[in-house]
Design a protein around this motif. Structure first.
Motif, PDB file in Angstrom:
ATOM      1  N   TYR A 122      70.311 -29.531  92.452  1.00 58.59           N
ATOM      2  CA  TYR A 122      69.775 -30.268  91.314  1.00 58.59           C
ATOM      3  C   TYR A 122      69.978 -31.763  91.516  1.00 58.59           C
ATOM      4  O   TYR A 122      71.025 -32.188  92.014  1.00 58.59           O
ATOM      5  N   THR A 123      68.992 -32.549  91.128  1.00 57.71           N
ATOM      6  CA  THR A 123      69.194 -33.990  91.055  1.00 57.71           C
ATOM      7  C   THR A 123      70.083 -34.264  89.842  1.00 57.71           C
ATOM      8  O   THR A 123      70.259 -33.392  88.975  1.00 57.71           O
ATOM      9  N   VAL A 124      70.610 -35.459  89.750  1.00 56.75           N
ATOM     10  CA  VAL A 124      71.486 -35.760  88.614  1.00 56.75           C
ATOM     11  C   VAL A 124      70.705 -35.719  87.306  1.00 56.75           C
ATOM     12  O   VAL A 124      71.240 -35.346  86.258  1.00 56.75           O
ATOM     13  N   ASP A 125      69.408 -36.056  87.352  1.00 58.45           N
ATOM     14  CA  ASP A 125      68.577 -35.983  86.146  1.00 58.45           C
ATOM     15  C   ASP A 125      68.379 -34.526  85.722  1.00 58.45           C
ATOM     16  O   ASP A 125      68.426 -34.208  84.528  1.00 58.45           O
ATOM     17  N   GLN A 126      68.149 -33.654  86.685  1.00 62.93           N
ATOM     18  CA  GLN A 126      68.000 -32.231  86.369  1.00 62.93           C
ATOM     19  C   GLN A 126      69.300 -31.662  85.822  1.00 62.93           C
ATOM     20  O   GLN A 126      69.294 -30.881  84.866  1.00 62.93           O
ATOM     21  N   LEU A 127      70.409 -32.063  86.429  1.00 67.36           N
ATOM     22  CA  LEU A 127      71.710 -31.584  85.966  1.00 67.36           C
ATOM     23  C   LEU A 127      71.988 -32.060  84.546  1.00 67.36           C
ATOM     24  O   LEU A 127      72.471 -31.296  83.705  1.00 67.36           O
ATOM     25  N   ALA A 128      71.668 -33.323  84.265  1.00 64.78           N
ATOM     26  CA  ALA A 128      71.861 -33.860  82.919  1.00 64.78           C
ATOM     27  C   ALA A 128      71.022 -33.094  81.899  1.00 64.78           C
ATOM     28  O   ALA A 128      71.467 -32.839  80.776  1.00 64.78           O
ATOM     29  N   GLN A 129      69.800 -32.713  82.296  1.00 63.05           N
ATOM     30  CA  GLN A 129      68.932 -31.935  81.408  1.00 63.05           C
ATOM     31  C   GLN A 129      69.531 -30.567  81.125  1.00 63.05           C
ATOM     32  O   GLN A 129      69.565 -30.102  79.981  1.00 63.05           O
ATOM     33  N   LEU A 130      70.032 -29.910  82.160  1.00 62.01           N
ATOM     34  CA  LEU A 130      70.644 -28.589  81.987  1.00 62.01           C
ATOM     35  C   LEU A 130      71.865 -28.653  81.085  1.00 62.01           C
ATOM     36  O   LEU A 130      72.155 -27.723  80.329  1.00 62.01           O
TER      37      LEU A 130
END
Length: 350
Positions: A122-130
């Motif tokens: 995951y990119t950090v943006d994807q991780l933040a979304q999750l």
């Protein structure tokens, strides 16, 4: 001693003293270099002069890493708060900082751990979304990365489980996630189990729908004999049911029971209705089902498992199963005669 021998002896002495002199110069040079090196500040070109930060940088970063922060002028406030953690990587400093801004309640240790354990996935943006409010706890994400989906090889973890229109099927799941907005089913609503829970978002529309069907049929019984049989079903309960069916050697080709982590009931947005004394397979013949089929969309509910959606959902037809998707989408689906599964599948394809 001959003259030649004297000259040779003198030459040997000169060579000896020359060697001693040269050695002394070499030793002195290295001593000077050592003294200079000991006095040399490896962060001389680093523009940030906070001494506390510089001390931590010298303690925890090697020369290549220091050259990196100097070359790219990376400010101490980007990484110093994380630098002492075991898994710290200076090259991921921006990710630590970015994730900490949305996960401000997490410790530096937790931030570093989450970034490092999800690198390459995951990119950090994807991780933040999750990890956004209402989506997932990190333990669920980590378990999914370690184990995958134990009930469907190659299954995906949906990234928006808090959305009212989130789409689950046999390939898309939410693992062991528990909704943050669960409330007890209102005691005025007839149910087979007084301990049922639902998402707080569907309590009011569900009550209005049952009140209106009662008015339309002139019934004195709230909900015109409709009862809630199933609402929120925890992951752990799904696992027990699935394993019990597996022991009976059931055929899962038609998925008579849902895979754990893939059930809409785990969202807290789905309801299974029942009529006392009537079998589930006969529910579709009742006048209550006819009313729900014609009117549920007005309250934000749709049928999820209908004829023609088996291939998309992996589920059998279930006329007693209704799912809240929000008012606007429910009206849209009704007006255009589109099933929720077909709508969601087309959106995913796009």
């Amino acid at each position: 001693m001959s003259q030649m021998e004297l000259q040779q002896d003198e030459l040997n002495r000169r060579k000896k003293w020359t060697a001693i002199f040269v050695s002394s110069i070499v030793v002195f040079t290295f001593l000077c270099i050592g003294v200079l090196y000991s006095k040399y500040d490896s962060l001389t070109r680093y523009p940030y002069k906070d001494e506390k930060s510089r001390k931590l940088i010298k303690e925890y970063l090697n020369r290549d890493e220091m050259e990196y922060i100097i070359e790219y002028s990376i400010a101490p406030n980007m990484f110093v708060s994380f630098i002492q953690e075991d898994q710290f990587n200076i090259y991921h400093a921006e990710s630590y900082k970015k994730l900490s801004q949305s996960q401000w309640e997490k410790s530096p240790e937790q931030i570093v751990k989450m970034v490092e354990e999800t690198q390459g996935v995951y990119t950090v943006d994807q991780l933040a979304q999750l990890l956004a409010q209402g989506n997932y706890e990190y333990q669920t994400i980590h378990a999914f990365l370690q184990e995958g989906d134990p009930y469907f090889a190659g299954g995906q973890l949906v990234d928006d489980p808090m959305r009212e229109d989130v789409y689950l099927n046999e390939r898309r799941g939410i693992k062991d996630r528990k909704p943050i907005d669960l409330v007890a089913l209102d005691p005025s609503i007839p149910s087979f189990d007084q301990n049922l829970q639902i998402s707080s978002r569907i309590q009011e529309p569900l009550m209005r729908m049952l009140q209106d069907i009662q008015l339309d049929y002139g019934s004195e019984v709230f909900g015109a004999n409709l009862q809630v049989k199933h609402a929120y079903i925890p992951y752990e309960v799904q696992v027990k049911r699935f394993e019990a069916e597996e022991e009976k050697k059931m055929d899962y080709a038609g998925l008579s029971i849902e895979r754990p982590g893939h059930s809409e009931h785990q969202l807290g947005l789905a309801i299974d209705f029942a009529i006392d004394g009537l079998l589930d397979e006969d529910f579709g013949k009742s006048i209550q089902y006819k009313w729900l089929k014609e009117n549920a969309y007005k309250y934000g509910f749709v049928e999820t498992y209908t004829p023609g959606t088996v291939e998309l959902t992996g589920q059998l037809e279930k006329p007693y199963h209704f799912r809240f998707v929000g008012y606007d989408l429910a009206w849209h689906l009704h007006e255009h005669n589109i099933s929720f599964a077909s709508y969601a599948d087309s959106k995913l394809y796009e």
